[in-house]
Design a protein around this motif. Structure first.
Motif, PDB file in Angstrom:
ATOM      1  N   ARG A 199       0.868  -3.688   7.719  1.00 27.53           N
ATOM      2  CA  ARG A 199       0.069  -2.351   7.563  1.00 27.53           C
ATOM      3  C   ARG A 199      -0.711  -1.940   8.745  1.00 27.53           C
ATOM      4  O   ARG A 199      -0.812  -1.070   8.998  1.00 27.53           O
ATOM      5  CB  ARG A 199      -0.671  -2.582   6.125  1.00 27.53           C
ATOM      6  N   TYR A 203       2.895  -0.021   9.622  1.00 30.31           N
ATOM      7  CA  TYR A 203       3.562   0.283   8.656  1.00 30.31           C
ATOM      8  C   TYR A 203       2.937   0.310   7.309  1.00 30.31           C
ATOM      9  O   TYR A 203       2.718  -0.739   6.463  1.00 30.31           O
ATOM     10  CB  TYR A 203       4.692  -0.836   8.287  1.00 30.31           C
ATOM     11  N   GLU A 204       2.329   1.735   7.068  1.00 24.97           N
ATOM     12  CA  GLU A 204       1.338   1.824   5.925  1.00 24.97           C
ATOM     13  C   GLU A 204       1.851   1.744   4.645  1.00 24.97           C
ATOM     14  O   GLU A 204       1.185   1.014   3.664  1.00 24.97           O
ATOM     15  CB  GLU A 204       0.641   3.113   6.373  1.00 24.97           C
ATOM     16  N   THR A 205       3.158   2.332   4.239  1.00 23.47           N
ATOM     17  CA  THR A 205       3.465   2.491   2.931  1.00 23.47           C
ATOM     18  C   THR A 205       4.375   1.340   2.501  1.00 23.47           C
ATOM     19  O   THR A 205       4.891   0.424   3.456  1.00 23.47           O
ATOM     20  CB  THR A 205       4.464   3.565   2.655  1.00 23.47           C
ATOM     21  N   GLU A 207       7.002   1.029   1.097  1.00 23.93           N
ATOM     22  CA  GLU A 207       8.571   1.337   1.335  1.00 23.93           C
ATOM     23  C   GLU A 207       8.903   0.921   2.639  1.00 23.93           C
ATOM     24  O   GLU A 207       9.859   0.428   2.917  1.00 23.93           O
ATOM     25  CB  GLU A 207       8.824   2.787   0.708  1.00 23.93           C
ATOM     26  N   GLN A 208       8.010   1.246   3.596  1.00 23.98           N
ATOM     27  CA  GLN A 208       8.307   1.057   4.885  1.00 23.98           C
ATOM     28  C   GLN A 208       8.459  -0.548   5.047  1.00 23.98           C
ATOM     29  O   GLN A 208       9.095  -0.969   6.054  1.00 23.98           O
ATOM     30  CB  GLN A 208       7.114   1.656   5.865  1.00 23.98           C
ATOM     31  N   ILE A 209       7.303  -1.157   4.435  1.00 22.95           N
ATOM     32  CA  ILE A 209       7.195  -2.665   4.660  1.00 22.95           C
ATOM     33  C   ILE A 209       8.417  -3.656   4.112  1.00 22.95           C
ATOM     34  O   ILE A 209       9.156  -4.056   4.767  1.00 22.95           O
ATOM     35  CB  ILE A 209       5.980  -3.315   3.979  1.00 22.95           C
ATOM     36  N   GLY A 211      11.335  -1.994   3.793  1.00 20.90           N
ATOM     37  CA  GLY A 211      12.486  -1.612   4.571  1.00 20.90           C
ATOM     38  C   GLY A 211      12.732  -2.200   6.031  1.00 20.90           C
ATOM     39  O   GLY A 211      13.672  -2.352   6.649  1.00 20.90           O
ATOM     40  N   LEU A 212      11.636  -2.929   6.228  1.00 20.31           N
ATOM     41  CA  LEU A 212      11.919  -3.795   7.678  1.00 20.31           C
ATOM     42  C   LEU A 212      12.711  -5.017   7.319  1.00 20.31           C
ATOM     43  O   LEU A 212      13.132  -5.445   8.223  1.00 20.31           O
ATOM     44  CB  LEU A 212      10.298  -4.295   7.942  1.00 20.31           C
ATOM     45  N   SER A 236      14.550   2.208  -3.448  1.00 18.58           N
ATOM     46  CA  SER A 236      13.556   2.290  -2.408  1.00 18.58           C
ATOM     47  C   SER A 236      12.830   3.428  -2.222  1.00 18.58           C
ATOM     48  O   SER A 236      12.051   3.695  -1.451  1.00 18.58           O
ATOM     49  CB  SER A 236      14.828   2.336  -1.211  1.00 18.58           C
ATOM     50  N   LYS A 237      12.892   4.299  -3.332  1.00 22.40           N
ATOM     51  CA  LYS A 237      12.182   5.624  -3.304  1.00 22.40           C
ATOM     52  C   LYS A 237      12.066   6.024  -4.704  1.00 22.40           C
ATOM     53  O   LYS A 237      12.813   5.465  -5.678  1.00 22.40           O
ATOM     54  CB  LYS A 237      12.398   6.674  -2.344  1.00 22.40           C
TER      55      LYS A 237
END
Length: 375
Positions: A199, A203-205, A207-209, A211-212, A236-237
């Motif tokens: 973060r 990668y703040e959200t 979902e982004q983390i 998704g990595l 995922s959302k």
């Protein structure tokens, strides 16, 4: 140097090689004493000075640049140094350039000190005594993975990124399937969650983390087989009604059979999920354990508070601390060997541009954590 006498009855087939040749050539490459300044390669003293300079003032108005270095002449030869109890050495001078406001330049040669010379025998004469340098083993730069057995009998997997110069980057699982990162070997308890570091890297959200580490996939709810497969998956959302006004299922929340029936009743045909992720996945568990870190600023503040306890938390200081630890050439260097071993182990690009990076990158950290999760 006297010739070696051979008293054997059988003559030597292959002559004995000069055993000190490696040491002599290595030290010659380190000094580059007889090489013109413009022809010196980026090794040894030349690489060291290039690494340190330029040095800028706090106001950035003055900058000291490295031009070249040179050697003087030994005051005494080898035999005379032994007789007098002296060190066989030469003076080292460095030419520096000061760059001031309006690009005003001034050059000056500065005497740095004396540097010992190696004798043809591969030895050094220190205070009249001939001495030899013994090589010492050290941990090779790169990345290593390991597992340790906890007293409960459970195996915990870890990895360590060892740089040529700088802080070791250590990550390990705990008993709750969370990955903690340690950057100070003296204080093992000053650990941070891997998701908190990600973060802080931008990668703040949530979902982004996630998704990595997990790819997204589309699952259909139009068939019974699709509905059965979707049970236990992680969206995922947010899943909304066809009208788009109401959220039927939140992102990163497990899809239960009851929730799937609700989606089917709302005539949701397809959903986007993280392939392979479940509620027991380590990344999902770590996100649930985070309490304070919900964005990049808070993550930076938490990292600074853990690594510098008692210090006032200033955002700029927190950013500078993280940059100095792994992303600043002045304080962190993987070295050519470390970069090669890291890229090879993690399956990263092996082209010249990638191998030239001397510091850690976000891609390195994500790839190292992905490999640990796969273990």
């Amino acid at each position: 140097m006297s010739m070696r006498k051979n008293y054997a009855k059988i003559p030597d087939v292959v002559p004995l090689p000069p055993l000190t040749d490696i040491q002599r050539r290595a030290y010659e490459a380190f000094l580059q004493k007889d090489v013109l300044p413009e022809e010196r390669t980026e090794v040894g003293l030349q690489a060291l000075f290039k690494e340190i300079f330029p040095v800028a003032s706090a106001s950035k108005k003055l900058e000291m640049q490295f031009v070249h270095y040179s050697f003087g002449v030994p005051k005494y030869d080898i035999n005379e140094c032994k007789r007098r109890g002296m060190t066989y050495q030469v003076p080292l001078k460095v030419t520096l350039r000061i760059k001031g406001p309006n690009d005003v330049m001034k050059e000056q040669s500065v005497y740095l000190g004396m540097i010992p010379l190696m004798t043809p025998n591969g030895t050094f004469v220190i205070n009249g005594v001939e001495r030899v340098i013994v090589s010492q083993l050290q941990r090779s730069p790169g990345i290593t993975y390991d597992r340790v057995q906890h007293p409960t009998g459970m195996y915990l997997y870890t990895f360590t990124i060892i740089p040529s110069r700088g802080t070791w980057f250590e990550a390990a699982f705990d008993l709750n399937d969370s990955i903690y990162i340690s950057v100070d070997r003296r204080h093992k308890r000053r650990r941070i969650l891997a998701t908190t570091l990600l973060r802080a890297l931008g990668y703040e959200t949530n979902e982004q983390i996630v998704g990595l580490f997990y790819k997204t996939d589309t699952e259909t709810l139009a068939t019974k087989a699709g509905q059965k497969r979707a049970a236990g998956m992680i969206p995922s959302k947010h899943i909304t009604a066809p009208s788009g006004r109401k959220i039927l299922a939140e992102a990163l929340k497990e899809l239960t059979p009851e929730k799937i029936e609700e989606l089917v009743s709302a005539k949701v045909a397809d959903i986007e999920v993280f392939k392979g992720a479940t509620k027991d996945s380590p990344v999902i568990k770590m996100l649930e354990r985070e309490e304070y870190s919900t964005d990049r600023v808070r993550a930076l503040r938490e990292i600074y508070a853990r690594l510098q306890p008692g210090e006032p938390i200033v955002l700029q200081n927190a950013e500078n601390l993280l940059r100095r630890l792994f992303f600043d050439k002045a304080t962190y260097d993987l070295g050519r060997v470390g970069r090669f071993m890291l890229n090879k182990k993690l399956g990263l690009s092996m082209d010249a541009e990638s191998l030239a990076k001397s510091t850690l990158t976000e891609i390195d950290i994500i790839a190292a954590l992905s490999y640990l999760l796969d273990l």
